[in-house]
Motif scaffolding. Structure first.
Motif, PDB file in Angstrom:
ATOM      1  N   LEU A  11       0.818  -1.211   0.000  1.00 51.18           N
ATOM      2  CA  LEU A  11       0.000   0.000   0.000  1.00 51.18           C
ATOM      3  C   LEU A  11       0.853   1.263   0.000  1.00 51.18           C
ATOM      4  O   LEU A  11       0.579   2.211  -0.746  1.00 51.18           O
ATOM      5  CB  LEU A  11      -0.958   0.000   1.192  1.00 51.18           C
ATOM      6  CG  LEU A  11      -2.121  -0.985   1.089  1.00 51.18           C
ATOM      7  CD1 LEU A  11      -2.776  -1.179   2.455  1.00 51.18           C
ATOM      8  CD2 LEU A  11      -3.130  -0.520   0.062  1.00 51.18           C
ATOM      9  N   ARG A  59       1.066   3.963  -2.985  1.00 48.83           N
ATOM     10  CA  ARG A  59       0.797   5.376  -2.700  1.00 48.83           C
ATOM     11  C   ARG A  59       1.926   6.258  -3.227  1.00 48.83           C
ATOM     12  O   ARG A  59       1.686   7.282  -3.872  1.00 48.83           O
ATOM     13  CB  ARG A  59       0.606   5.576  -1.197  1.00 48.83           C
ATOM     14  CG  ARG A  59       0.124   6.950  -0.824  1.00 48.83           C
ATOM     15  CD  ARG A  59      -0.156   7.039   0.693  1.00 48.83           C
ATOM     16  NE  ARG A  59      -0.996   8.166   0.985  1.00 48.83           N
ATOM     17  CZ  ARG A  59      -0.559   9.433   0.984  1.00 48.83           C
ATOM     18  NH1 ARG A  59       0.679   9.714   0.701  1.00 48.83           N
ATOM     19  NH2 ARG A  59      -1.404  10.413   1.264  1.00 48.83           N
ATOM     20  N   ILE A 106      -6.430   3.902  -1.335  1.00 45.42           N
ATOM     21  CA  ILE A 106      -5.194   3.455  -0.696  1.00 45.42           C
ATOM     22  C   ILE A 106      -5.118   3.978   0.730  1.00 45.42           C
ATOM     23  O   ILE A 106      -4.784   3.235   1.661  1.00 45.42           O
ATOM     24  CB  ILE A 106      -3.965   3.900  -1.526  1.00 45.42           C
ATOM     25  CG1 ILE A 106      -3.930   3.141  -2.854  1.00 45.42           C
ATOM     26  CG2 ILE A 106      -2.671   3.687  -0.742  1.00 45.42           C
ATOM     27  CD1 ILE A 106      -2.910   3.671  -3.854  1.00 45.42           C
ATOM     28  N   THR A 111      -6.554  -2.904  -1.697  1.00 45.98           N
ATOM     29  CA  THR A 111      -7.595  -1.915  -1.393  1.00 45.98           C
ATOM     30  C   THR A 111      -8.996  -2.519  -1.353  1.00 45.98           C
ATOM     31  O   THR A 111      -9.968  -1.789  -1.161  1.00 45.98           O
ATOM     32  CB  THR A 111      -7.586  -0.774  -2.425  1.00 45.98           C
ATOM     33  OG1 THR A 111      -7.759  -1.328  -3.726  1.00 45.98           O
ATOM     34  CG2 THR A 111      -6.286   0.019  -2.365  1.00 45.98           C
ATOM     35  N   MET A 139      -6.770  -1.585  -8.050  1.00 43.63           N
ATOM     36  CA  MET A 139      -5.781  -0.832  -7.284  1.00 43.63           C
ATOM     37  C   MET A 139      -4.886  -0.096  -8.179  1.00 43.63           C
ATOM     38  O   MET A 139      -4.544  -0.220  -9.200  1.00 43.63           O
ATOM     39  CB  MET A 139      -4.973  -1.734  -6.386  1.00 43.63           C
ATOM     40  CG  MET A 139      -3.906  -0.980  -5.662  1.00 43.63           C
ATOM     41  SD  MET A 139      -3.165  -2.032  -4.443  1.00 43.63           S
ATOM     42  CE  MET A 139      -1.683  -1.130  -4.147  1.00 43.63           C
TER      43      MET A 139
END
Length: 132
Positions: free
Chosen positions: A16, A20, A77, A109, A132
């Motif tokens: 994640l 991001r 996210i 997600t 995602m």
């Protein structure tokens, strides 16, 4: 409901945070520009002196659509990171059942278990799964 295993939590957290950072890098690369240039997502960023106005408008619309998509993805996210930090990751938001770890690892997600996702797609006639 058993909590996620430590290794799965660490994998999700790393995935994640990497997703991001990658997304933010993509947004920055499109929006950062020299001081004398407008960012590519500006309303008139694609219109030059002799450009075709409809084509410029279409390009601006596409850039805005992409920016909206990236913003929504960043939100997803961030929600997933928050759920992971609060201990709520891996729990279906619809029925409260556990989401299999393999599903979470495939799509960090994800917010629904398979059954609830299928029902949602059936109800909305979308046939589209989480991304995602």
């Amino acid at each position: 409901m058993p909590p996620l295993s430590q290794s799965v939590s660490e994998q999700l957290r790393a995935s994640l945070h990497q997703a991001r950072e990658d997304l933010l890098d993509t947004v920055r690369s499109r929006t950062d520009s020299p001081d004398d240039e407008a960012p590519s997502i500006g309303p008139l960023a694609h219109q030059g002196q002799s450009d075709d106005a409809p084509q410029s408008e279409m390009l601006s619309h596409n850039e805005q659509h992409l920016a909206d998509h990236e913003s929504n993805l960043l939100h997803e996210i961030d929600v997933a990171i928050g759920k992971l930090e609060s201990g709520g990751a891996g729990i279906c938001e619809s029925c409260g059942r556990d989401i299999p770890e393999a599903r979470l690892l495939a799509t960090p997600t994800v917010r629904l278990c398979i059954e609830c996702q299928e029902q949602l797609e059936k109800d909305q006639h979308s046939g589209r799964g989480p991304s995602m």
